[in-house]
Design a protein around this motif. Structure first.
Motif, PDB file in Angstrom:
ATOM      1  N   SER A 221       0.977  -1.023  -0.055  1.00  0.00           N
ATOM      2  CA  SER A 221      -0.042  -0.022   0.070  1.00  0.00           C
ATOM      3  C   SER A 221       0.695   1.256   0.097  1.00  0.00           C
ATOM      4  O   SER A 221       0.331   2.493   0.141  1.00  0.00           O
ATOM      5  CB  SER A 221      -0.930  -0.213   1.308  1.00  0.00           C
TER       6      SER A 221
ATOM      7  N   HIS B  87     -11.015  -4.286   2.428  1.00  0.00           N
ATOM      8  CA  HIS B  87     -10.432  -3.447   3.263  1.00  0.00           C
ATOM      9  C   HIS B  87     -11.350  -2.919   4.507  1.00  0.00           C
ATOM     10  O   HIS B  87     -12.561  -3.375   4.438  1.00  0.00           O
ATOM     11  CB  HIS B  87     -10.340  -1.935   2.518  1.00  0.00           C
TER      12      HIS B  87
ATOM     13  N   SER C 122      -7.764  -4.946  -0.574  1.00  0.00           N
ATOM     14  CA  SER C 122      -6.451  -4.484  -0.288  1.00  0.00           C
ATOM     15  C   SER C 122      -5.803  -5.727  -0.524  1.00  0.00           C
ATOM     16  O   SER C 122      -4.317  -5.449  -0.599  1.00  0.00           O
ATOM     17  CB  SER C 122      -6.443  -4.321   1.288  1.00  0.00           C
TER      18      SER C 122
ATOM     19  N   HIS D 208      -5.740   0.302  -4.190  1.00  0.00           N
ATOM     20  CA  HIS D 208      -4.498  -0.310  -4.629  1.00  0.00           C
ATOM     21  C   HIS D 208      -4.014  -0.170  -6.048  1.00  0.00           C
ATOM     22  O   HIS D 208      -2.886  -0.176  -6.159  1.00  0.00           O
ATOM     23  CB  HIS D 208      -4.564  -1.834  -4.048  1.00  0.00           C
TER      24      HIS D 208
ATOM     25  N   LYS E 218      -0.644   4.511  -3.450  1.00  0.00           N
ATOM     26  CA  LYS E 218      -0.162   3.295  -3.477  1.00  0.00           C
ATOM     27  C   LYS E 218       0.629   3.026  -4.955  1.00  0.00           C
ATOM     28  O   LYS E 218       1.612   3.511  -5.171  1.00  0.00           O
ATOM     29  CB  LYS E 218      -1.226   2.279  -3.225  1.00  0.00           C
TER      30      LYS E 218
ATOM     31  N   ARG F 284       2.169 -10.385   2.542  1.00  0.00           N
ATOM     32  CA  ARG F 284       1.763  -9.931   1.444  1.00  0.00           C
ATOM     33  C   ARG F 284       2.965  -8.699   0.994  1.00  0.00           C
ATOM     34  O   ARG F 284       3.420  -8.117   1.791  1.00  0.00           O
ATOM     35  CB  ARG F 284       0.266  -8.899   1.509  1.00  0.00           C
TER      36      ARG F 284
HETATM   37  N1  DSN Z   1      -4.436  -0.795   4.968  1.00  0.00           N
HETATM   38  C1  DSN Z   1      -3.879  -0.601   3.825  1.00  0.00           C
HETATM   39  C2  DSN Z   1      -3.283  -1.771   3.231  1.00  0.00           C
HETATM   40  O1  DSN Z   1      -2.217  -1.878   3.412  1.00  0.00           O
HETATM   41  O2  DSN Z   1      -3.669  -2.325   2.065  1.00  0.00           O
HETATM   42  C3  DSN Z   1      -4.794   0.166   2.872  1.00  0.00           C
HETATM   43  O3  DSN Z   1      -5.553   1.397   3.515  1.00  0.00           O
END
Ligand code: DSN
Length: 442
Positions: free
Chosen positions: A35, A126, A185, A213, A240, A375
């Motif tokens: 992100s 999200h 997300s 994203h 992002k 991730r």
């Molecule tokens: N929580 C964030 C993420 O890392 O996807 C997006 O706001």
């Protein structure tokens, strides 16, 4: 004053030294939080400008303050560029974040108690899409009745047929969805926008696509085009894959412009962070000029990294689907620990990722504190100019940490060595300063 308390001068110095130290770490690290990104030096210039000290309430040309001439010029440019990038009739660059953009859409198109559908958090949703019990913005703040899409874990996507059945069942109980929320997300593959748009027509509901994203990939024309596929509202954060400043934007159609404008101001903001608006305008210009190439390189890097990790024995999910169509990968690390432990191990080596829930974690009794996954995103490394061969090197480094438990100090120095030649921001008009230079203007 208590013994360990800082006085004002000490606090002042400590703040500055912490900020400088952070920049030193970033210069020598592999930032892979999906992100985040590093904006161009020009975006940072906008953030440091006097725009950030001014007010411009209202719409361009209709402000309720004087002194807005240049602020208006810049916001009007952002709107024009945003329309081109996202194939939109209407752009509002005033939401101060992606969550605010979503809350604006929830407020404009649904009332408390109304039914909305979204993905669960383990299937990529999200927190702003989530239920009241989780403290999600939709449930806890707008008081919407959030139901979740049935999910096809095999393909990591919304199960359209089961969704159609669920919505029929809810309708038979007198509950018609007001908004279908798409976007996520953990967003590996495009969502079924066209199919959900068809379904939404039956119930006269809106389709909201949260593209926070993937906004930079959409701008570059390599991910789906949500408005082109029929979505009503496309919300995003701007930092992002879009690589602008931390802020929000809404893209939509002229017919919804008045409803959206009214909730954004005066409903959800007084001032809307004009330095960030200038940064967004710059990021939009960079996107128009450079993101055709940038977005493709991000996706190529993600696929390359996914394949290289997989070949080294790391369980990157969705191999059969080519791992990902976006900037991110989802990895099951349960063979070597939990997501929290692996995140910390990697952090010791200056490889920065985040732990993440896997779609099946709940069934396995795991929760967000120690989930089964991590991730990772390649958008920031790509922004620094890294390509396929660096992705393979990174896979080697990650394997050394995750599987071989190598000495963190040795890995840290290898990471720093790899980073040496990648200090500039690419895909932008001007990059005199290095990406993580700590710029003093005091
Ligand atoms: N929580 C964030 C993420 O890392 O996807 C997006 O706001």
């Amino acid at each position: 004053m208590a013994k360990n308390e800082l006085n004002a001068r000490e606090a002042f110095n400590k703040i500055l030294s912490s900020m400088e130290a952070h920049h030193e770490v970033m210069k020598n690290a592999l930032p892979m939080i999906a992100s985040e990104n590093v904006p161009s030096p020009v975006v940072r210039e906008a953030l440091a400008s006097d725009f950030g000290n001014r007010y411009a309430e209202g719409w361009v040309g209709e402000r309720v303050y004087a002194g807005c001439r240049y602020l208006d010029e810049v916001e009007a440019i952002a709107i024009e560029l945003g329309k081109k990038l996202f194939h939109a009739e209407f752009i509002d660059v005033r939401p101060v974040s992606g969550v605010f953009a979503n809350l604006a859409a929830f407020s404009a198109f649904a009332n408390p108690g109304d039914l909305v559908l979204s993905c669960t958090i383990p299937t990529g949703g999200h927190i702003s899409h989530a239920k009241k019990t989780l403290g999600g913005t939709a449930g806890a703040i707008r008081d919407l009745d959030v139901q979740n899409y049935p999910f096809d874990e095999e393909n990591f996507n919304i199960d359209v047929d089961k969704t159609i059945s669920l919505v029929k069942e809810l309708d038979s109980k007198g509950k018609k969805p007001k908004i279908f929320i798409l976007g996520a997300s953990v967003f590996l593959f495009p969502h079924p926008v066209k199919e959900i748009v068809e379904l939404a027509k039956t119930y006269d509901s809106k389709v909201l696509y949260d593209g926070a994203h993937v906004a930079g990939l959409i701008a570059g024309g390599i991910f789906q085009d949500p408005l082109g596929e029929g979505a009503d509202i496309f919300t995003m954060s701007t930092h992002k894959t879009l690589a602008g400043p931390q802020h929000g934007t809404i893209a939509s159609w002229s017919k919804y412009s008045e409803s959206i404008k009214r909730v954004v101001f005066p409903g959800l903001s007084s001032n809307h962070h004009l330095h960030a608006v200038a940064g967004v305008a710059i990021a939009f210009a960079e996107a128009l000029e450079f993101y055709h190439e940038y977005a493709r390189n991000i996706v190529t890097n993600s696929k390359t990294l996914g394949q290289a990790l997989y070949e080294r024995g790391i369980n990157v999910l969705y191999e059969k689907k080519g791992f990902t169509d976006s900037h991110m990968l989802l990895i099951d690390v349960t063979k070597y620990g939990n997501g929290f432990e692996i995140e910390k191990k990697l952090e010791k080596c200056n490889i920065i990722v985040n732990r993440n829930l896997l779609p099946y974690d709940k069934r396995m009794g795991r929760d967000y504190r120690a989930p089964g996954g991590i991730r990772i995103g390649t958008q920031e490394l790509t922004r620094l100019g890294m390509g396929k061969s660096e992705m393979v090197e990174i896979a080697d480094l990650m394997k050394s940490v995750i599987i071989d438990d190598s000495d963190p100090e040795k890995i840290r120095s290898k990471v720093a060595e790899l980073r040496k030649n990648f200090q500039k921001v690419k895909y932008c008009f001007s990059s005199i300063h290095d990406a993580y230079d700590y710029i003093k203007i005091r």
